[in-house]
Design an enzyme around this catalytic site. Structure first.
Site, PDB file in Angstrom:
ATOM      1  N   VAL A   1      38.034 -27.284  51.817  1.00  0.00           N
ATOM      2  CA  VAL A   1      37.254 -28.482  52.141  1.00  0.00           C
ATOM      3  C   VAL A   1      38.158 -29.543  52.767  1.00  0.00           C
ATOM      4  CG1 VAL A   1      35.640 -30.193  51.245  1.00  0.00           C
ATOM      5  CG2 VAL A   1      35.826 -27.948  50.134  1.00  0.00           C
TER       6      VAL A   1
ATOM      7  N   TYR B   1      46.345 -20.861  39.493  1.00  0.00           N
ATOM      8  CA  TYR B   1      45.159 -21.647  39.857  1.00  0.00           C
ATOM      9  C   TYR B   1      43.942 -20.749  40.005  1.00  0.00           C
ATOM     10  CZ  TYR B   1      41.934 -24.434  42.660  1.00  0.00           C
ATOM     11  OH  TYR B   1      40.809 -25.074  43.137  1.00  0.00           O
TER      12      TYR B   1
END
Length: 331
Positions: free
Chosen positions: A184, A154
């Site tokens: 987040v 990733y």
């Protein structure tokens, strides 16, 4: 949220991944500011329930499609002023289990969107980068121009995004801004599934009196960043008139780190206001997880200087808002 209505009114904005957690919140705010919003999503991780509040808005258009299909990308970018590229396959563990699909979406899909945006004459392309790009760098706080080696597939895909964006400026004079998101969280973040983020997952477990499992000893730390700070950064990125601010990457965070042990204590405290029994739920400790960065803390000086970024929500204030939302909507 600052007043950007005069700047964004009637602007045509494409939000990829617009049915996802960040994309749907972003779309809602843009519509409030008078923009015309198009969402592109294939609903692999995005959810239709995230769109309930906006699906019938007169300035909202939904395109169900995949960024891996170049024709779909071309169609979505037609007549757009700005593109906010949120679409991606997130999660370090997901990328470790299936690196090919993560690469296809996060690199191939990203390139499709860059090419389509360039060809459509989009004024500015703002994309979700990632704090995972810092990799094995042990420097704290994280400063944009000092990164390490990636620790997961990733992380590699998100770093490649930055390289492509840089090349598109040099080669085609196409303007981009990358936002390195730091953990987040907030309303509408999905608590279910194998790759759920830690905060919504822990919230749901506590509400169900289930013991959350912390990977490792709980002293790993993160710069948890409330969704409204992220929305603000995206809007600043498309509205800035500072040419020096373009073709840069920015940490998108609050600039404060919290250990996982502290996080669960805050969650217990805030959730116990709704249900006192949650205070008695025990926490379990498991093995460390492959690909995890031990500590993450952002310097937000660059964003403050070039984008006039001033985050409105601390981690604790954002967490109180998130807990309230989960309790009211998912209990």
């Amino acid at each position: 949220m600052q007043n950007f209505k005069n700047t964004l009114e009637n602007k045509n904005i494409l939000v990829t991944g617009g049915a996802g957690f960040i994309g749907s919140n972003l779309s809602e705010e843009l519509l409030k500011l008078g923009a015309k919003v198009t969402c592109l999503d294939n609903f692999s991780t995005g959810r239709r329930e995230n769109l309930v509040a906006i699906i019938n808005h007169p300035n909202y258009t939904l395109i169900e499609g995949d960024i891996r299909d170049i024709e779909t990308c071309h169609r979505a970018c037609e007549s757009k002023d700005f593109v906010l590229h949120e679409a991606a396959l997130g999660s370090v563990p997901r990328s470790i289990n299936d690196p090919i699909t993560s690469n296809d979406v996060n690199v191939g899909g990203f390139l499709n969107m860059l090419v389509s945006s360039r060809d459509a004459g989009v004024k500015r392309f703002v994309y979700a980068a990632s704090s995972s790009t810092y990799g094995d760098s042990e420097t704290l706080p994280k400063v944009e121009d000092k990164i390490g080696r990636p620790l997961s597939p990733y992380a590699i895909t998100k770093f490649v995004n930055e390289l492509y964006a840089d090349v598109f400026k040099k080669t085609y004079d196409f303007d981009t801004i990358g936002l390195r998101y730091f953990n987040v969280f907030g309303r509408k973040q999905n608590p279910g599934g194998a790759y759920a983020a830690v905060i919504p997952k822990f919230v749901m477990q506590f509400m169900n009196y289930e013991s959350p499992v912390i990977n490792g000893g709980g002293e790993y730390s993160r710069d948890f960043t409330y969704i409204d700070n992220v929305i603000l950064m995206n809007i600043l990125a498309i509205t800035t008139e500072n040419t020096e601010a373009l073709n840069q990457v920015y940490n998108t965070a609050f600039g404060e780190r919290t250990t996982l042990n502290d996080l669960v204590q805050y969650l217990k405290e805030y959730l116990s206001e709704y249900d006192p029994k949650i205070a008695d739920v025990e926490v379990i400790y498991g093995d460390y997880r492959k690909g995890d960065v031990p500590h993450s803390l952002a310097s937000i000086d660059k964003a403050k200087s070039l984008l006039s970024y001033n985050p409105e929500f601390s981690m604790k204030n954002g967490l109180k808002e998130a807990v309230k939302w989960y309790w009211e909507n998912l209990k």
